[in-house]
Structure formats: C-alpha cells, structure tokens
Write a protein that holds these residues in place. Sequence first.
Motif, short mmCIF file in Angstrom:
data_model
loop_
_atom_site.label_atom_id
_atom_site.label_comp_id
_atom_site.label_asym_id
_atom_site.label_seq_id
_atom_site.Cartn_x
_atom_site.Cartn_y
_atom_site.Cartn_z
N ARG A 1 0.32 -5.20 -1.11
CA ARG A 1 -0.52 -4.09 -1.62
C ARG A 1 -0.02 -3.62 -3.00
NH1 ARG A 1 -2.08 -6.00 2.39
NH2 ARG A 1 -2.88 -7.27 0.72
N ASN A 2 1.30 -3.59 -3.17
CA ASN A 2 1.83 -3.20 -4.47
C ASN A 2 1.46 -4.22 -5.55
OD1 ASN A 2 3.10 -0.81 -3.64
ND2 ASN A 2 4.92 -1.91 -2.96
N ILE B 1 -2.08 -3.63 -6.58
CA ILE B 1 -2.18 -2.49 -7.52
C ILE B 1 -1.77 -2.94 -8.91
CG2 ILE B 1 -1.14 -0.26 -8.12
CD1 ILE B 1 -1.07 0.36 -5.10
N ASP B 2 -0.70 -3.72 -8.99
CA ASP B 2 -0.25 -4.22 -10.29
C ASP B 2 -1.27 -5.14 -10.93
OD1 ASP B 2 2.10 -2.82 -9.95
OD2 ASP B 2 3.26 -4.57 -9.27
N TRP C 1 -6.02 -3.38 -8.82
CA TRP C 1 -6.66 -2.62 -7.75
C TRP C 1 -6.37 -1.14 -7.96
CZ3 TRP C 1 -3.96 -1.53 -2.60
CH2 TRP C 1 -4.78 -0.78 -1.76
N CYS C 2 -7.41 -0.34 -7.86
CA CYS C 2 -7.27 1.11 -8.00
C CYS C 2 -7.64 1.74 -6.66
CB CYS C 2 -8.17 1.63 -9.12
SG CYS C 2 -7.99 3.38 -9.42
N PRO C 3 -6.65 1.95 -5.78
CA PRO C 3 -6.97 2.51 -4.46
C PRO C 3 -7.38 3.97 -4.56
CG PRO C 3 -4.60 2.36 -4.74
CD PRO C 3 -5.22 1.73 -5.95
N LYS D 1 -3.41 5.70 -2.32
CA LYS D 1 -2.38 5.56 -3.35
C LYS D 1 -1.17 6.44 -3.02
CE LYS D 1 -3.35 5.10 -7.80
NZ LYS D 1 -3.77 5.43 -9.18
#
Length: 164
Positions: A51-52, A55-56, A59-61, A66
């Motif tokens: 998941r990290n 995001i890198d 992905w914009c949770p 977040k």
Amino acid sequence: METVPTPRGELLLTFEEYCARITPEERQAHYDQLDKGAEDFEPIRARLNARNDAIDNGWCPSRIVKNEIGHLNDVLTAYHVGKYPNETRQTLNEAEADLATWHTLSESARDAIIAADEHAEAELAARRKARQEASARKSAIYAAAKKIGMPLSPELDEALAWVA
C-alpha cells in the motif's frame, strides 16, 4: 506542608502484587497472543508495504485511509499485530478496497482527487502555520508581561484569547 498518604488497596498495586495476581492461564494467553502476532507480522508488513508503494506510485487514498495507513506505519510491530489483529486487518482491507476503487476511476477523476488532496494539505499547512504564529505571539506577550512584572491575570488571558 502536610502530605496525603498514598492509599493502599485495590487501586494501587506494587509490581510484585500485580505479578502475583496474573494466573498461569492469563500469562499463557498473553504469550500465545505474542506468538500469533509474530507469526502474522511479516504478511501484514508485506501488505502494508504494498500500500505504501502504491501511494508512492501515485495512489491518493481517502483522508481516512491515508491517516489509518500513516498510523499503522507508526505503530506496526508484532506486539501490535497480536494485540489488535482485527483492527490491523480491517485497516489494510479498507486500504485495498480504496485502491481497487482508485483503479476504476478515470484519469480526470484521479487528477481531481489529487488536486483536492493537495489543496486540503495546503490548507492544513496554512492553518498549522497560523496556529504556530499565534502561539508564538501569545508567548511573546506573556514573556514581555512577565519581564516587566505585570501580573498574569484572568483579564489578560481573556484579552489574549483572540490570539490563539
């Protein structure tokens, strides 16, 4: 000055008294929980790392997801996994569901979400900076009042309430 004696009894226990109250079954349950957490730690850590990485990679949770991922990054240990297994897995499941939703969005929808997130981050940073500046002004006023011997009265607090 008279001191109040510390009450003895059910509320305050010495370390020895606390340890004496722990039953062998409770101790074994605790060790089993730690062992289960250690066993489950690596797979959960791998899911969190995935998941990290997402995001890198853009992905914009959602804000909630977040924040939960950030919290999990801060506290994740084998002990945490053993103590809060359901909550840990629920956080990761919610993150994975949010990521799956992200993949179904169009490029323009993703861009709009990213722009809104950046705008929210900028507003949060501006509020944080304003709060720090207001607190610094209030501290400077208090320091100046203390330096000249001005009593710090409730009226002064009331007058400075607008600052912070």
